[in-house]
Design a protein around this motif. Structure first.
Motif, PDB file in Angstrom:
ATOM      1  N   GLY A 321       0.820  -1.207   0.000  1.00  9.84           N
ATOM      2  CA  GLY A 321       0.000   0.000   0.000  1.00  9.84           C
ATOM      3  C   GLY A 321       0.852   1.254   0.000  1.00  9.84           C
ATOM      4  N   SER A 322       1.937   1.231   0.760  1.00 11.70           N
ATOM      5  CA  SER A 322       2.848   2.372   0.790  1.00 11.70           C
ATOM      6  C   SER A 322       3.537   2.555  -0.558  1.00 11.70           C
ATOM      7  CB  SER A 322       3.891   2.163   1.891  1.00 11.70           C
ATOM      8  OG  SER A 322       4.750   3.265   1.993  1.00 11.70           O
ATOM      9  N   MET A 323       3.935   1.439  -1.194  1.00 12.56           N
ATOM     10  CA  MET A 323       4.567   1.502  -2.515  1.00 12.56           C
ATOM     11  C   MET A 323       3.613   2.068  -3.549  1.00 12.56           C
ATOM     12  SD  MET A 323       6.520  -2.206  -2.402  1.00 12.56           S
ATOM     13  CE  MET A 323       7.145  -2.122  -4.081  1.00 12.56           C
ATOM     14  N   LEU A 324       2.316   1.814  -3.394  1.00 15.48           N
ATOM     15  CA  LEU A 324       1.312   2.351  -4.318  1.00 15.48           C
ATOM     16  C   LEU A 324       1.029   3.818  -4.032  1.00 15.48           C
ATOM     17  CD1 LEU A 324      -0.832   1.799  -6.550  1.00 15.48           C
ATOM     18  CD2 LEU A 324      -2.408   1.192  -4.700  1.00 15.48           C
ATOM     19  N   GLY A 325       0.904   4.163  -2.747  1.00  9.90           N
ATOM     20  CA  GLY A 325       0.512   5.516  -2.387  1.00  9.90           C
ATOM     21  C   GLY A 325       1.592   6.551  -2.593  1.00  9.90           C
ATOM     22  N   MET A 326       2.860   6.162  -2.420  1.00 11.34           N
ATOM     23  CA  MET A 326       3.948   7.135  -2.481  1.00 11.34           C
ATOM     24  C   MET A 326       4.083   7.803  -3.853  1.00 11.34           C
ATOM     25  SD  MET A 326       7.785   6.538  -0.942  1.00 11.34           S
ATOM     26  CE  MET A 326       7.116   5.682   0.473  1.00 11.34           C
ATOM     27  N   PRO A 327       4.166   7.038  -4.956  1.00  8.84           N
ATOM     28  CA  PRO A 327       4.276   7.710  -6.258  1.00  8.84           C
ATOM     29  C   PRO A 327       3.012   8.464  -6.647  1.00  8.84           C
ATOM     30  CG  PRO A 327       4.088   5.325  -6.529  1.00  8.84           C
ATOM     31  CD  PRO A 327       4.276   5.577  -5.076  1.00  8.84           C
ATOM     32  N   ILE A 328       1.855   7.953  -6.240  1.00 10.18           N
ATOM     33  CA  ILE A 328       0.608   8.659  -6.540  1.00 10.18           C
ATOM     34  C   ILE A 328       0.586  10.008  -5.833  1.00 10.18           C
ATOM     35  CG2 ILE A 328      -1.897   8.635  -6.194  1.00 10.18           C
ATOM     36  CD1 ILE A 328      -1.827   5.632  -6.629  1.00 10.18           C
ATOM     37  N   GLY A 329       0.966  10.015  -4.558  1.00  2.88           N
ATOM     38  CA  GLY A 329       1.017  11.260  -3.813  1.00  2.88           C
ATOM     39  C   GLY A 329       1.989  12.248  -4.416  1.00  2.88           C
ATOM     40  N   GLY A 330       3.150  11.745  -4.866  1.00  2.00           N
ATOM     41  CA  GLY A 330       4.135  12.622  -5.480  1.00  2.00           C
ATOM     42  C   GLY A 330       3.636  13.263  -6.755  1.00  2.00           C
ATOM     43  N   ARG A 331       2.914  12.483  -7.571  1.00  2.00           N
ATOM     44  CA  ARG A 331       2.401  13.031  -8.832  1.00  2.00           C
ATOM     45  C   ARG A 331       1.287  14.048  -8.612  1.00  2.00           C
ATOM     46  NH1 ARG A 331       2.147   8.416 -13.573  1.00  2.00           N
ATOM     47  NH2 ARG A 331       4.358   7.843 -13.526  1.00  2.00           N
ATOM     48  N   LEU A 332       0.453  13.793  -7.612  1.00  2.00           N
ATOM     49  CA  LEU A 332      -0.687  14.673  -7.365  1.00  2.00           C
ATOM     50  C   LEU A 332      -0.297  15.944  -6.628  1.00  2.00           C
ATOM     51  CD1 LEU A 332      -3.443  12.084  -6.319  1.00  2.00           C
ATOM     52  CD2 LEU A 332      -3.129  13.198  -8.543  1.00  2.00           C
ATOM     53  N   PHE A 333       0.845  15.920  -5.926  1.00  2.00           N
ATOM     54  CA  PHE A 333       1.226  17.069  -5.101  1.00  2.00           C
ATOM     55  C   PHE A 333       1.393  18.334  -5.941  1.00  2.00           C
ATOM     56  CE2 PHE A 333       4.407  19.830  -3.196  1.00  2.00           C
ATOM     57  CZ  PHE A 333       3.903  19.999  -1.913  1.00  2.00           C
ATOM     58  N   ASP A 334       2.138  18.233  -7.051  1.00  2.00           N
ATOM     59  CA  ASP A 334       2.391  19.418  -7.876  1.00  2.00           C
ATOM     60  C   ASP A 334       1.101  19.974  -8.483  1.00  2.00           C
ATOM     61  OD1 ASP A 334       5.108  19.381  -7.389  1.00  2.00           O
ATOM     62  OD2 ASP A 334       5.539  18.080  -9.103  1.00  2.00           O
ATOM     63  N   ARG A 335       0.152  19.111  -8.706  1.00  2.00           N
ATOM     64  CA  ARG A 335      -1.079  19.548  -9.371  1.00  2.00           C
ATOM     65  C   ARG A 335      -2.105  20.115  -8.395  1.00  2.00           C
ATOM     66  NH1 ARG A 335      -4.628  15.821 -13.607  1.00  2.00           N
ATOM     67  NH2 ARG A 335      -6.142  17.442 -14.177  1.00  2.00           N
ATOM     68  N   PHE A 336      -2.251  19.469  -7.244  1.00  3.82           N
ATOM     69  CA  PHE A 336      -3.326  19.844  -6.321  1.00  3.82           C
ATOM     70  C   PHE A 336      -2.834  20.413  -4.994  1.00  3.82           C
ATOM     71  CE2 PHE A 336      -5.029  16.325  -8.931  1.00  3.82           C
ATOM     72  CZ  PHE A 336      -6.085  16.999  -9.543  1.00  3.82           C
ATOM     73  N   GLY A 337      -1.530  20.352  -4.724  1.00  3.73           N
ATOM     74  CA  GLY A 337      -1.035  20.786  -3.434  1.00  3.73           C
ATOM     75  C   GLY A 337      -1.177  19.692  -2.389  1.00  3.73           C
ATOM     76  N   ALA A 338      -0.730  19.991  -1.171  1.00  7.19           N
ATOM     77  CA  ALA A 338      -0.680  18.970  -0.131  1.00  7.19           C
ATOM     78  C   ALA A 338      -2.038  18.654   0.482  1.00  7.19           C
ATOM     79  CB  ALA A 338       0.283  19.413   0.972  1.00  7.19           C
ATOM     80  N   ARG A 339      -2.899  19.635   0.600  1.00  9.86           N
ATOM     81  CA  ARG A 339      -4.106  19.491   1.417  1.00  9.86           C
ATOM     82  C   ARG A 339      -4.989  18.303   1.034  1.00  9.86           C
ATOM     83  NH1 ARG A 339      -9.145  23.671   1.829  1.00  9.86           N
ATOM     84  NH2 ARG A 339     -10.195  22.701   3.597  1.00  9.86           N
TER      85      ARG A 339
END
Length: 495
Positions: A321-339
């Motif tokens: 789950g961590s291996m799946l969530g980490m790259p997804i979070g990284g890709r979405l951060f630049d687009r949507f921010g952290a919140r």
């Protein structure tokens, strides 16, 4: 013969990943070894408790002492590399970590294991930051992202393999082999590093904050001791001594750091409200996640009756789950921010821990594994996102000093969470068992774990509430001509 040439960060030669592979491999092996060894211990704790004839309350110091040692040495990485050279210090840390591992394998009681784990932590704390800074320097700027991305291999792979390997050795060989396997890996890392890592020119080391080096570990160790004893009795003399001495040392430490020109930890960053909000949220999530992570192997073996190897396999969904969530979070951060990412992650973590708080003796295994997967997804989404957010909210002039503060503080928080929750679990289990009148005492044991998961879910829910108020910020370190230096400083300071 060792490669002792002086290297330059700027590489005039055409890029060749094949040429970079040997030094890159040295760093990957070193990081993999440290992360793997960190993850194997949790699964072996029930066996260690039995073999040493001790209690969880005492043995948890093998984890707490290790994390406190990490927190103490992380800020020293930059100074040591300036003083002695990054290649020498990297090899020395690998040697110390390997020596600590060998000593752990020879431990005959809890006290020895704790001391040897501290030696491990002193070496292991600097492997990742120095290794990442070395890779940063040997990588061409235009290919730096791709090369640095290869360091994700040990970060993602080791947590998945660690519990499984630990389970196999504990069940079929001996728990001592969970440490002995480090010896050939450490030897390989030293040989490859000595042969292929370039020797960079040393910088001028800053003035060393000696008083901060003394007061910091005293403060954090005593506070961790107080929190650990507080899990048994918050009014006891041992608890109050730890909290009072630790609190006084912490106040002195803060005073010294604010007055020092080049402090061990840069506390002035707390003047930024967004930074303070972000790091407090990060601390809450670390307490919830790493406090709960140590509970799962204990529950699966002590209450549910699974073997160490079965436990390691059951824990795999969390790593996946961590291996799946980490790259997804990284890709979405630049687009949507952290919140939105952190809100989603904290919802996953809170839900998983709340469901686990209702654990029963007959709870199906697939439900536990789904909860672990959900917890891992939340962890992957939240943690890397929060680390990036904290860097972005730091004042521009202090961004290079942020990483030692955040990484050291996170390790301290982990030590507090492990000490406090294991102390609470031990005491609460005794109370629940004493009051239990039913036919199967394991029901009481499972209930005690459920109550402890409920406590950790409280941290996660607090994190969710706080995540609602974080705002989107622009990166603080995007100043022309300074980004490379700051990035390298950050990696040297922590991981």
């Amino acid at each position: 013969m060792a490669n002792t040439r002086t290297a330059s960060p700027a590489q005039a030669e055409p890029f060749s990943l094949l040429k970079l592979l040997p030094p890159l491999l040295a760093v990957i092996i070193g990081m993999f070894m440290v992360i793997l060894d960190t993850t194997v211990v949790n699964n072996a704790i029930p066996t260690l408790v039995d073999d040493f004839g001790t209690t969880l309350h005492h043995l948890q110091w093998a984890v707490t002492g290790y994390t406190l040692a990490l927190s103490a040495v992380i800020p020293l990485a930059g100074w040591l590399t300036d003083k002695f050279g990054s290649k020498r210090v990297f090899i020395a840390t690998i040697v110390m970590f390997t020596l600590g591992s060998a000593l752990c394998a020879l431990a005959t009681n809890t006290e020895q294991l704790v001391v040897f784990r501290v030696i491990q932590g002193i070496g292991g704390g600097m492997v990742a930051p120095i290794g990442m800074a070395l890779v940063f320097r040997i990588s061409p700027p235009e290919r730096r992202g791709a090369v640095m991305g290869m360091l994700g291999i040990p970060i993602l792979l080791a947590p998945a393999l660690g519990p499984v390997l630990s389970g196999y050795f504990v069940e079929y060989v001996s728990w001592r082999w969970t440490f002995l396997t480090t010896l050939p890996t450490g030897a390989a890392a030293v040989i490859v590093a000595w042969r292929y890592l370039p020797a960079f020119e040393r910088g001028k080391p800053p003035a060393l904050d000696i008083l901060g080096m003394i007061l910091g570990p005293i403060a954090f160790a005593m506070l961790a001791f107080g929190v650990s004893e507080g899990g048994t009795d918050w009014g006891s003399a041992r608890t109050l001594t730890g909290l009072i001495v630790g609190g006084a040392a912490l106040l002195l430490f803060i005073f010294v750091e604010l007055r020092h020109r080049q402090p061990l930890l840069e506390l002035r960053v707390f003047k930024s409200f967004a930074f303070t909000q972000g790091i407090i949220l990060s601390w809450i999530l670390y307490a919830a996640l790493f406090g709960s992570i140590i509970l799962f192997p204990l529950m699966l073996q002590q209450a549910k009756g699974y073997t160490p190897l079965e436990t390691g396999l059951i824990l795999l969904p969390q790593a996946l789950g961590s291996m799946l969530g980490m790259p997804i979070g990284g890709r979405l951060f630049d687009r949507f921010g952290a919140r939105p990412i952190v809100i989603t992650g904290t919802v996953f973590i809170s839900a998983a821990l709340l469901i686990m708080s209702q654990i029963t003796l007959d709870r199906p295994l697939y439900v536990i594994m789904l909860n672990l997967f959900l917890l891992g997804c939340g962890m992957g989404l939240s943690m890397m996102t929060m680390n990036t957010y904290i860097l972005n909210t730091a004042p521009k002039e202090l961004v290079g000093r942020v990483t030692p503060l955040t990484n050291s503080a996170q390790q301290v928080i982990v030590s507090f969470a492990v000490a406090g929750l294991t102390g609470y679990l031990s005491t609460h289990s005794d109370k629940v068992l004493a009051a239990y009148k039913g036919p199967n005492p394991l029901e009481a044991v499972v209930g005690a774990f459920g109550d402890t998961f409920l406590l950790t879910s409280g941290f996660a829910i607090a994190g969710f509430v706080l995540s609602l108020f974080i705002r989107r910020v622009k990166p603080a370190a995007q100043k022309s001509g300074a980004s490379d230096t700051r990035a390298e400083e950050s990696m040297l300071a922590g991981h």
